[in-house]
Design a protein around this motif. Structure first.
Motif, PDB file in Angstrom:
ATOM      1  N   ASN A  65       0.920  -1.222   0.176  1.00 54.79           N
ATOM      2  CA  ASN A  65       0.239   0.018  -0.026  1.00 54.79           C
ATOM      3  C   ASN A  65       0.498   1.348  -0.071  1.00 54.79           C
ATOM      4  N   SER A  67       3.183   4.599  -1.577  1.00 58.99           N
ATOM      5  CA  SER A  67       3.010   5.056  -2.920  1.00 58.99           C
ATOM      6  C   SER A  67       4.475   5.618  -3.236  1.00 58.99           C
ATOM      7  N   GLY A  89      -1.670   0.569  -3.402  1.00 60.09           N
ATOM      8  CA  GLY A  89      -0.672   1.611  -3.909  1.00 60.09           C
ATOM      9  C   GLY A  89      -1.330   2.182  -5.547  1.00 60.09           C
ATOM     10  N   ALA A  90      -0.283   3.325  -5.376  1.00 62.22           N
ATOM     11  CA  ALA A  90      -0.345   3.974  -6.936  1.00 62.22           C
ATOM     12  C   ALA A  90       1.405   4.584  -7.063  1.00 62.22           C
ATOM     13  N   VAL A  92       4.083   7.063  -9.857  1.00 59.38           N
ATOM     14  CA  VAL A  92       4.158   7.967 -10.149  1.00 59.38           C
ATOM     15  C   VAL A  92       5.607   7.763 -11.312  1.00 59.38           C
ATOM     16  N   ASN A 113      -2.886   2.143 -11.509  1.00 63.15           N
ATOM     17  CA  ASN A 113      -1.827   2.427 -10.258  1.00 63.15           C
ATOM     18  C   ASN A 113      -0.875   3.601 -11.207  1.00 63.15           C
ATOM     19  N   LEU A 115       0.877   6.353 -13.712  1.00 63.64           N
ATOM     20  CA  LEU A 115       0.779   7.827 -13.518  1.00 63.64           C
ATOM     21  C   LEU A 115       1.763   8.236 -14.221  1.00 63.64           C
ATOM     22  N   PRO A 116       1.731   8.923 -15.592  1.00 61.35           N
ATOM     23  CA  PRO A 116       2.801   9.154 -16.149  1.00 61.35           C
ATOM     24  C   PRO A 116       3.039  10.659 -15.683  1.00 61.35           C
ATOM     25  N   VAL A 117       4.158  11.118 -16.093  1.00 59.94           N
ATOM     26  CA  VAL A 117       4.701  12.426 -16.171  1.00 59.94           C
ATOM     27  C   VAL A 117       5.490  12.693 -16.929  1.00 59.94           C
ATOM     28  N   PRO A 128       3.502  18.426 -12.443  1.00 58.81           N
ATOM     29  CA  PRO A 128       1.560  18.919 -11.858  1.00 58.81           C
ATOM     30  C   PRO A 128       1.809  19.005 -10.630  1.00 58.81           C
ATOM     31  N   GLU A 130      -0.830  18.448  -8.191  1.00 57.40           N
ATOM     32  CA  GLU A 130      -0.983  17.471  -7.298  1.00 57.40           C
ATOM     33  C   GLU A 130      -0.290  16.682  -7.208  1.00 57.40           C
ATOM     34  N   ILE A 131       1.030  16.641  -7.892  1.00 55.87           N
ATOM     35  CA  ILE A 131       2.164  15.481  -7.613  1.00 55.87           C
ATOM     36  C   ILE A 131       3.110  15.957  -6.612  1.00 55.87           C
ATOM     37  N   GLU A 133       2.320  18.245  -4.187  1.00 56.64           N
ATOM     38  CA  GLU A 133       1.423  18.273  -3.043  1.00 56.64           C
ATOM     39  C   GLU A 133       1.638  17.117  -2.449  1.00 56.64           C
ATOM     40  N   THR A 134       1.512  16.098  -3.249  1.00 56.21           N
ATOM     41  CA  THR A 134       1.847  14.849  -2.203  1.00 56.21           C
ATOM     42  C   THR A 134       2.996  14.069  -1.477  1.00 56.21           C
ATOM     43  N   ASP A 137       6.049   7.404   0.029  1.00 57.42           N
ATOM     44  CA  ASP A 137       6.259   6.742   0.914  1.00 57.42           C
ATOM     45  C   ASP A 137       8.054   6.207   0.103  1.00 57.42           C
TER      46      ASP A 137
END
Lengths: 218, 518
Positions: A65, A67, A89-90, A92, A113, A115-117, A128, A130-131, A133-134, A137
């Motif tokens: 779980n 990130s 989890g996810a 990026v 799960n 995500l591309p950047v 981006p 939103e990323i 701000e996170t 782990d």
């Protein structure tokens, strides 16, 4: 079939992860069916994390779980295995080259799960919003540039406190004439203020002059 | 885990797709891909052409010798086919002379080949047509590359030929990366192997002079010794052109003036042709050329060069003798004044055997002439006027190991270098195969540079087989009664010799050989 780390299996002296998209091969790897579950072969010659596990990494920080922020995901060979491990989890994936991004995008469309950047890891302020701000782990980096350590430290802002880092050092891209051990020592010095190093593993014979460092953010 | 992240996914996928599309439209991917296909097209066309021609050998083998151009042969194969159809009419459209056409027609009737059936001929003909199509495609691709390169970077493409410009762009990845490079990197781009070989071993491997720029027409025109200069100038101008093209105004024509400057530079360089090179060193070998260096500076060997000046012999008080001592012949005393310093070797001499050799120091030796260092050395052998006998007072000059005490500089020469010094081409001298292919020269330690290294104990490095007097230095008979070379300080002491030069004889009295035990 033994589960050496959560989500990573060892069978027939090889590493396997449970396939999230059964029947689909990401980079031509072997598939193996047992009791209805399909496993994908994790090749240590192609993936540096698998090479690190084969060389005796004591702790694998990625749990089911967590990130994960993966810098330098390229076409997504290692990232796909991490996405297999992360049931909850996810991950990026940050990649700079527009040639390998289309393949990574294919994977992202398949797996929920990933995500591309498309961005430069030297400038995390351009990710981006939103990323930015996170807080992740775990942070994994596999970028072959001269200022690898600098990039790792810059992006550690996005790592939570006591979060883990898996840092792959490619010695020839820093200084091709110096011996690898010397280069790795110098890079660890740069990491020391922000990270405390748990283990350093050299990836011979899977990769020449590469090292994998497992560290934890202070 | 984080629901925010998971909901972002579709949005991020859309955005990154747009970014990727933007990147691709701005990139130089078409130039890079077309340059790579150009080299591959060449290779494949050559392979297929060879196949086709080899196959046609069974029909008309003599055609290859009669027609020079490979493409015309392929065209002939494609259009004509069997030898029966080789007529003057059909051979008219290939741009051949009349004699050639006659020869081909006559040879077609007298071939050692065999006519083949239609089906097989068709296969050969399709192969020939495909190869010609590939060649045509290559020409069109070249024109395409030229057009694209001159579109994006006109100054850069015009100053170095467009194909070369395309190769450099392909290597760097984009015109932006090329424009950000310094001129020295442009000069050497394409020769990375040689560059890194130099960076790893700066002492013994010289850096490359040019990479891709080797194929530049102006660099090809300069004499080989000065190509580095030309490559440097060209790369400097190219970097300016690149910056104008990428960061400035493309429509500005800067390259015409630079072309004139480069041609003038070429003319200036050609005038330098006979000037010697500076900073030449024997110990270097170019990484990009495996040939050994041919040029040697011969003038440096005229005079012996000492790092420290030779010391004056210490002056001792002249001893007083009861009897007058016979004067020694002039030439000996001039060259070798009595060595009274501590450096000389004291050999165990018995009273009976007192050698008159001046090199061996006897304590009660009268000194009549001055002890000072001779100003002018007398040449012993008219055949080698520059050669001088080695002096025991200066044991360094015998060519012994440079680590021996008192050794001044390893490179001490005596007049003409011996013919044996040119030992590069001899098989014994090649070291282990390294980056330079094993053909690099080390600074010469011993004077007589023979194929075997000099052994310790022999101060004078001898040739391996000195069997004859003519082989012994200085290639002639020595004026001294017995010895032909002085003894170095660390050699074993000689036994008192009774007549022969072999010290082994001195151990046993001569009569014991004939005495037999019963």
């Amino acid at each position: 079939m033994t589960e050496i780390f959560p989500g990573i299996f060892r069978f027939d002296r090889q590493l396997w992860t449970q396939n999230k998209v059964p029947g689909f091969r990401v980079y031509g790897e072997k598939l193996f069916n047992k009791n209805g579950t399909e496993y994908r072969n994790w090749n240590p010659f192609k993936s540096k994390l698998a090479a690190g596990i084969e060389k005796g990494l004591k702790q694998f920080p990625i749990e089911k779980n967590s990130s994960v922020l993966y810098l330098g995901s390229a076409e997504g060979t290692t990232a796909s295995h991490l996405s297999d491990i992360l049931t909850d989890g996810a991950i990026v994936g940050v990649e700079f080259s527009s040639r390998s991004m289309p393949k990574f995008l294919e994977l992202c469309e398949q797996r929920e799960n990933m995500l591309p950047v498309l961005g430069d890891a030297n400038h995390p302020e351009q990710y981006p919003s939103e990323i930015q701000e996170t807080l992740f782990d775990v942070m994994v980096q596999d970028i072959s540039q001269k200022n690898q350590a600098e990039i790792f430290v810059k992006n550690s802002v996005l790592l939570k406190k006591n979060g883990f880092g898996l840092f792959v050092i490619k010695a020839p891209s820093i200084d091709s004439a110096k011996p690898a051990e010397q280069v790795v020592e110098e890079q660890t010095k740069q990491l020391k203020p922000t990270f405390s190093i748990i283990q350093t593993v050299f990836l011979e014979p899977f990769e020449t002059k590469h090292a994998l460092i497992l560290c934890q953010k202070n | 885990m984080d629901p925010k992240l998971l909901s972002l996914r579709k949005q991020l996928v859309r955005e990154t797709k747009k970014h990727v599309q933007e990147d691709i439209s701005q990139s130089d991917v078409h130039i890079i891909r077309s340059v790579n296909t150009l080299t591959d097209l060449d290779a494949t066309a050559n392979l297929l052409a060879e196949n086709c021609r080899e196959w046609y050998q069974s029909v008309f083998p003599e055609l290859e010798r009669l027609v020079a151009n490979q493409d015309t042969i392929l065209a002939m194969i494609a259009e004509i086919g069997n030898t029966a159809d080789f007529t003057e009419k059909k051979l008219s459209g290939y741009g051949l002379e009349k004699d050639q056409i006659e020869k081909i027609v006559s040879q077609a009737k007298n071939t050692s080949g065999v006519p083949i059936d239609k089906a097989t001929m068709e296969k050969i003909q399709t192969l020939a047509k495909q190869t010609l199509a590939l060649r045509e495609q290559r020409k069109q691709l070249e024109a395409f590359i030229e057009k694209n390169v001159l579109d994006k970077a006109p100054n850069f493409g015009n100053l170095c030929t467009p194909i070369l410009a395309g190769k450099m762009i392909a290597k760097a990845g984009s015109i932006q990366k090329l424009a950000e490079l310094p001129a020295s990197a442009l000069q050497v781009q394409g020769a990375e192997k040689a560059l890194f070989a130099h960076l790893k071993n700066k002492k013994h491997v010289l850096p490359p002079k040019h990479g891709f720029l080797y194929n530049h027409p102006l660099v090809q025109k300069t004499p080989v010794a000065h190509r580095g200069k030309m490559a440097r100038t060209i790369s400097a101008k190219l970097s300016i052109c690149l910056k104008v093209d990428f960061f400035g105004d493309k429509s500005q024509t800067v390259w015409t003036k630079m072309q004139m400057q480069l041609e003038k530079r070429l003319a200036d360089i050609v005038k330098l042709k006979n000037k010697p090179r500076k900073n030449f060193s024997h110990s270097f070998q170019r990484a990009d050329s495996l040939r050994p260096l041919k040029e040697y500076p011969t003038k440096d060997f005229a005079q012996p060069q000492f790092s420290k000046p030779p010391q004056q012999a210490p002056q001792f008080a002249k001893p007083v003798y009861s009897k007058p001592v016979e004067p020694k012949p002039d030439f000996v005393q001039k060259v070798y004044p009595a060595p009274a310093s501590a450096k000389t070797v004291h050999h165990p001499t018995t009273n009976s055997a007192k050698s008159t050799h001046p090199a061996i120091s006897n304590t009660a030796k009268p000194v009549q002439q001055s002890d000072s260092v001779p100003e002018k050395r007398v040449p012993e052998n008219p055949r080698y006027p520059d050669y001088v006998f080695p002096d025991p007072q200066y044991p360094d000059l015998t060519g012994s190991e440079p680590d021996a005490p008192g050794a001044s500089s390893p490179r001490i020469s005596r007049g003409k270098p011996s013919f044996r010094q040119r030992s590069f081409s001899k098989p014994g001298n090649f070291s282990k195969a390294g980056r330079s292919g094993g053909n690099f020269s080390r600074p010469q330690r011993s004077e007589g540079n023979f194929s075997r290294p000099s052994r310790p104990g022999t101060g004078f490095s001898k040739p391996p087989y000195p069997r004859r007097d003519s082989d012994k230095p200085p290639f002639g008979k020595s004026p001294y009664p017995r010895r032909d070379s002085p003894r170095p300080p660390f050699a074993k002491p000689r036994y008192p010799s009774s007549g022969g030069s072999n010290p082994q004889h001195a151990k046993k009295p001569f009569y014991k050989k004939k005495f037999k035990k019963r």
